[in-house]
Design a protein around this motif. Structure first.
Motif, mmCIF file in Angstrom:
data_model
loop_
_atom_site.group_PDB
_atom_site.id
_atom_site.type_symbol
_atom_site.label_atom_id
_atom_site.label_comp_id
_atom_site.label_asym_id
_atom_site.label_seq_id
_atom_site.Cartn_x
_atom_site.Cartn_y
_atom_site.Cartn_z
ATOM 1 N N ARG A 183 0.848 -1.200 0.000
ATOM 2 C CA ARG A 183 0.000 0.000 0.000
ATOM 3 C C ARG A 183 0.883 1.249 0.000
ATOM 4 N N LYS A 184 0.430 2.286 -0.697
ATOM 5 C CA LYS A 184 1.246 3.501 -0.832
ATOM 6 C C LYS A 184 1.400 4.238 0.497
ATOM 7 N N ASN A 185 0.461 4.015 1.436
ATOM 8 C CA ASN A 185 0.573 4.701 2.726
ATOM 9 C C ASN A 185 1.316 3.862 3.760
ATOM 10 N N ALA A 186 1.944 2.771 3.321
ATOM 11 C CA ALA A 186 2.702 1.927 4.252
ATOM 12 C C ALA A 186 3.890 2.704 4.806
ATOM 13 N N VAL A 187 4.185 2.486 6.081
ATOM 14 C CA VAL A 187 5.326 3.144 6.719
ATOM 15 C C VAL A 187 6.596 2.378 6.350
ATOM 16 N N PRO A 213 6.341 0.745 14.718
ATOM 17 C CA PRO A 213 6.879 0.031 15.880
ATOM 18 C C PRO A 213 5.908 -1.013 16.434
ATOM 19 N N GLN A 214 4.604 -0.777 16.277
ATOM 20 C CA GLN A 214 3.604 -1.722 16.793
ATOM 21 C C GLN A 214 3.370 -2.898 15.838
ATOM 22 N N ASN A 215 3.582 -2.664 14.543
ATOM 23 C CA ASN A 215 3.332 -3.706 13.544
ATOM 24 C C ASN A 215 4.370 -3.582 12.440
#
Length: 252
Positions: A183-187, A213-215
């Motif tokens: 996804r383009k909004n992935a960190v 950090p959580q996922n």
């Protein structure tokens, strides 16, 4: 209506893209089809009754037998010794009538099941399904990777519906290779950019960490950005670093 004749009728209908049992019954049988099925005519109500009597396991066995024959005739096991087989995974939601299929409810007004299909891509113009899984439509796609990814000698391609960072880590640790769409909004956090050849269709190739950090995933992956044939920007994630960026993009 014997099962052998019935299955031949269904195969004929499938090959001719016949859309309903009524259309099958209205088909003007050729001499060859009459000879093969030992039927001169059939009503759609007879076909419907017979269809309800046949256990689904019969169709599953026919499917598996066909796959085994295709493997043998296409020399699948021999080819995989010299090339990495490409297996494509995707799902389709099949709507059902809510009144008749309450067990498959996934929205207030409809029921449905989901067909997860794994396709063996042998070469251009030659591909065939070799595994199918049916689930309730409301079950998430990503849960089926555990079932559909089972061969370390293959390269798997699937869409972002199957995204699961934890499973990506597990697949990488266990030696399974894949390419998927991110996804383009992935960190993401870039670790290292890779140099691209001047004639490359890819405009970005980087080693990255993905997730919050959580996922987040523990392994480093490769993020490739490329435009598709319609000019849309695709973000592709893979755990293969031995192929060129253009080869990865072409696989997807």
């Amino acid at each position: 209506l014997y099962i052998a004749s019935f299955l031949k009728l269904l195969v004929f209908a499938q090959l001719n893209e016949t859309e309903s049992l009524r259309a099958v019954s209205e088909t003007l049988f050729s001499d060859d089809l009459q000879k093969a099925t030992e039927l001169e005519s059939i009503s759609f109500s007879q076909l419907g009754r017979r269809l309800n009597q046949v256990p689904t396991e019969v169709f599953q066995q026919v499917f598996l037998d066909l796959v085994a024959q295709i493997h043998e005739k296409s020399h699948y096991e021999q080819r995989r010794e010299t090339t990495t087989p490409l297996k494509i995974i995707d799902s389709s939601t099949l709507p059902l009538n809510l009144k008749n299929h309450k067990w498959a409810e996934f929205r207030k007004t409809k029921s449905g099941i989901k067909l997860h299909l794994r396709l063996v891509y042998a070469e251009k113009g030659c591909s065939y399904p070799d595994k199918a899984v049916l689930t309730n439509a409301k079950e998430h796609d990503r849960g089926q990777l555990e079932v559909l990814v089972d061969d370390k000698e293959c390269m798997y391609v699937f869409d972002r519906g199957y995204l699961d960072y934890e499973r990506f880590d597990r697949m990488t640790d266990d030696g399974y290779f894949f390419v998927s769409r991110l996804r383009k909004n992935a960190v993401i956090r870039v670790i290292e950019p890779f140099k691209l050849p001047e004639d490359s269709l890819v405009f970005s190739d980087e080693m990255v960490l993905i997730g919050t950090p959580q996922n987040r995933a523990e392994n480093a992956f490769r993020l490739i950005k490329v435009l598709d044939s319609k000019g849309n920007e695709l973000h592709l994630i893979t755990n293969r670093f031995d192929l060129s960026a253009d080869e990865i993009a072409e696989l997807y």
